[in-house]
Write a protein that holds these residues in place. Structure first.
Motif, mmCIF file in Angstrom:
data_model
loop_
_atom_site.group_PDB
_atom_site.id
_atom_site.type_symbol
_atom_site.label_atom_id
_atom_site.label_comp_id
_atom_site.label_asym_id
_atom_site.label_seq_id
_atom_site.Cartn_x
_atom_site.Cartn_y
_atom_site.Cartn_z
ATOM 1 N N ILE A 30 0.818 -1.226 0.000
ATOM 2 C CA ILE A 30 0.000 0.000 0.000
ATOM 3 C C ILE A 30 0.856 1.281 0.000
ATOM 4 O O ILE A 30 0.464 2.281 -0.589
ATOM 5 N N CYS A 31 2.004 1.237 0.683
ATOM 6 C CA CYS A 31 2.864 2.433 0.752
ATOM 7 C C CYS A 31 4.088 2.310 -0.157
ATOM 8 O O CYS A 31 5.085 3.008 0.027
ATOM 9 N N SER A 32 3.999 1.427 -1.130
ATOM 10 C CA SER A 32 5.111 1.239 -2.063
ATOM 11 C C SER A 32 4.652 1.656 -3.460
ATOM 12 O O SER A 32 3.564 1.285 -3.895
ATOM 13 N N LEU A 33 5.484 2.425 -4.128
ATOM 14 C CA LEU A 33 5.121 2.891 -5.470
ATOM 15 C C LEU A 33 5.062 1.735 -6.458
ATOM 16 O O LEU A 33 5.970 0.903 -6.498
ATOM 17 N N LYS A 34 3.999 1.706 -7.242
ATOM 18 C CA LYS A 34 3.885 0.701 -8.307
ATOM 19 C C LYS A 34 3.435 1.424 -9.572
ATOM 20 O O LYS A 34 2.546 2.280 -9.501
ATOM 21 N N PRO A 35 4.046 1.110 -10.712
ATOM 22 C CA PRO A 35 3.685 1.809 -11.956
ATOM 23 C C PRO A 35 2.192 1.702 -12.252
ATOM 24 O O PRO A 35 1.578 0.641 -12.071
ATOM 25 N N GLU A 36 1.642 2.844 -12.679
ATOM 26 C CA GLU A 36 0.232 2.939 -13.117
ATOM 27 C C GLU A 36 -0.776 2.683 -11.991
ATOM 28 O O GLU A 36 -1.931 2.390 -12.248
ATOM 29 N N GLU A 37 -0.340 2.773 -10.732
ATOM 30 C CA GLU A 37 -1.290 2.630 -9.616
ATOM 31 C C GLU A 37 -1.248 3.887 -8.764
ATOM 32 O O GLU A 37 -0.179 4.416 -8.478
ATOM 33 N N ASP A 38 -2.453 4.358 -8.361
ATOM 34 C CA ASP A 38 -2.532 5.541 -7.504
ATOM 35 C C ASP A 38 -2.033 5.204 -6.098
ATOM 36 O O ASP A 38 -2.352 4.149 -5.556
ATOM 37 N N ARG A 39 -1.262 6.139 -5.531
ATOM 38 C CA ARG A 39 -0.778 5.984 -4.163
ATOM 39 C C ARG A 39 -0.904 7.318 -3.435
ATOM 40 O O ARG A 39 -0.609 8.375 -4.010
ATOM 41 N N LEU A 40 -1.335 7.263 -2.174
ATOM 42 C CA LEU A 40 -1.410 8.489 -1.364
ATOM 43 C C LEU A 40 0.006 8.939 -1.016
ATOM 44 O O LEU A 40 0.825 8.128 -0.597
ATOM 45 N N THR A 41 0.250 10.238 -1.181
ATOM 46 C CA THR A 41 1.579 10.774 -0.868
ATOM 47 C C THR A 41 1.461 12.112 -0.149
ATOM 48 O O THR A 41 0.411 12.769 -0.160
ATOM 49 N N LEU A 42 2.565 12.502 0.463
ATOM 50 C CA LEU A 42 2.730 13.856 0.995
ATOM 51 C C LEU A 42 3.797 14.474 0.110
ATOM 52 O O LEU A 42 4.897 13.919 -0.016
ATOM 53 N N SER A 43 3.466 15.573 -0.549
ATOM 54 C CA SER A 43 4.369 16.155 -1.546
ATOM 55 C C SER A 43 4.968 17.471 -1.083
ATOM 56 O O SER A 43 4.249 18.363 -0.622
ATOM 57 N N LEU A 44 6.279 17.568 -1.205
ATOM 58 C CA LEU A 44 6.976 18.832 -0.989
ATOM 59 C C LEU A 44 7.309 19.378 -2.373
ATOM 60 O O LEU A 44 8.013 18.729 -3.157
#
Length: 454
Positions: free
Chosen positions: A54-68
């Protein structure tokens, strides 16, 4: 951007969305404090379902992030920054080696084709990282220490077959520069507003440890000035001056040993090694508890523009102080376990090479013998004074051993060939003897019990 500035986005998995404060998941993460990396095994801080899914980036899948989001001018200075709750959809999963080959102009046609959609971003990232690094170096940051890490190679039965030095490529340091900048920017947001926070601090080194460094460098014939109230710039200059020295890695190690440990704290004293006025850990909430706390503080800041943090300032400061102290302890325990295991594997490797000869360099001289590090393997051992071919006197002020009859001198930095004669997995001691130029080993008298001052 329109003004010719760079826009850099540092997007970190929003672990705090899933690990809510006070839950069983949170309490377990707190008690662990950090993930532990034991060679090819990871003891994670958080469950596999989070860290690898769930907290690992996977191509073409939406993931919740905190962006700076950072706007950076053409010189490499941050013009403006903002933090947002976000969703990321990764386009490509790249490896460090693929990006290194691409940026070095060595990519195969397959890799070039795979990277074509992101090639412009990668080139811009490289360009920007160089500018950020230049600014960091100008202010005196000494953290460009070449990696002392090794890669342990195992066979199918789990036995150590080889030890190879690890080297970092362009892509690794690009990521490192962006992470350092992100961590500084987040720390400055809180520091400038005087809000409760968890900082990553690094105190100035003690004058005594700097004197030891000075003595070590003088034993190598390097004349240096280290002011009593040392600035990181002085240490950076030592690293620059010695970068072509055959003992550069040993100089780095003595320098690092002379510095304090970086720790977590709710009080900001800056980060000496990075020459930074405010620093934190924000980029790895999946494997470090302080980063998770920083994410929670950032989200409160986004939601309440800091009002809540100011209102609960006293309570928050007490809890953050406790968290920082505990996280520092857990980090130290994890580090020592990681280092001890690598050292054990080094002894295991060399125990299979008793009788073999290796090229080495003298890294320390004492009254009971000389410490030698094997050049290729980064494994250290002792040549005991009783195994040498003469009676040797230790000249303390020059840090040398001198043979009474032969007048032969052993000093730090000398390169020599040694043979492995003992490797004890229980005491973690390794003994060498010197191989003469003619290939014969020196006379070896009986060894006394191991010297505990090693």
């Amino acid at each position: 951007s329109r003004e010719g500035n760079y826009i850099l986005g540092v997007h970190i998995a929003d672990v705090s969305h899933y690990v809510q404060e006070g839950t069983q998941l949170d309490l377990e993460a707190y008690s662990r404090g950090t993930s532990v990396y034991l060679l090819d095994t990871v003891i994670p801080m958080l469950p596999f379902e989070l860290s690898n899914d769930i907290c690992s980036l996977k191509p073409e899948e939406d993931r919740l992030t905190l962006s700076l989001l950072l706007e950076i001018d053409p010189v490499g200075r941050v013009v403006s920054s903002s933090v947002k709750n976000s969703v990321i959809n990764s386009k490509k999963r790249l490896t460090y080696s693929e990006v290194n080959d691409f940026l070095n102009g060595k990519a195969s046609s397959d890799i070039s084709e795979k990277l074509r959609p992101v090639s412009e971003s990668l080139k811009l990232s490289h360009e920007l990282a160089q500018k950020i690094r230049d600014i960091r170096k100008k202010r005196g940051s000494v953290m460009d220490i070449s990696s002392r890490e090794v890669k342990i190679i195992f066979d199918e039965k789990g036995r150590v077959t080889d030890i190879l030095p690890q080297s970092r490529g362009i892509s690794e340091w690009i990521i490192e520069e962006f992470m350092i900048l992100a961590n500084e920017t987040v720390a400055e947001i809180f520091n400038n507003q005087g809000l409760p926070f968890v900082y990553r601090i690094h105190d100035k080194p003690d004058p005594e440890s700097m004197m030891q460094l000075k003595n070590y460098l003088e034993a190598l014939g390097l004349k240096v000035k280290i002011p009593r109230n040392v600035h990181p710039k002085a240490l950076q200059q030592i690293l620059e001056k010695s970068k072509d020295h055959p003992l550069h890695s040993s100089i780095e190690r003595v320098l690092v040993r002379g510095m304090k440990r970086a720790v977590y704290s709710d009080r900001n004293i800056g980060h000496f090694g990075l020459a930074s006025e405010a620093y934190t850990h924000f980029t790895s909430p999946i494997r470090r508890y302080p980063d998770l706390v920083v994410h929670r503080l950032l989200k409160d800041l986004i939601k309440n523009a800091g009002a809540d943090l100011k209102n609960h300032s006293k309570n928050l400061e007490e809890s953050l102080s406790k968290i920082a102290s505990w996280a520092s302890k857990r980090e130290r325990i994890a580090n020592e376990a990681e280092w001890d295991l690598v050292d054990m594997k080094k002894v295991e490797y060399i125990s299979n090479h008793v009788g073999d000869s290796f090229e080495g360099v003298i890294t320390g001289v004492t009254k009971f013998g000389i410490f030698v590090e094997l050049t290729e393997k980064m494994i250290s051992g002792l040549v005991h004074i009783s195994t040498l071919d003469d009676y040797y006197d230790f000249i303390e002020d020059q840090n040398i051993l001198v043979g009474r009859r032969s007048k032969r001198v052993f000093r730090i930095g000398d390169q020599l060939e040694v043979k492995v004669v003992r490797a004890d997995k229980t005491t973690m001691e390794i003994d060498f003897i010197i191989v003469n130029d003619n290939g014969k080993t020196t006379r070896r008298s009986k060894r006394s019990s191991p010297d505990k001052s090693k």
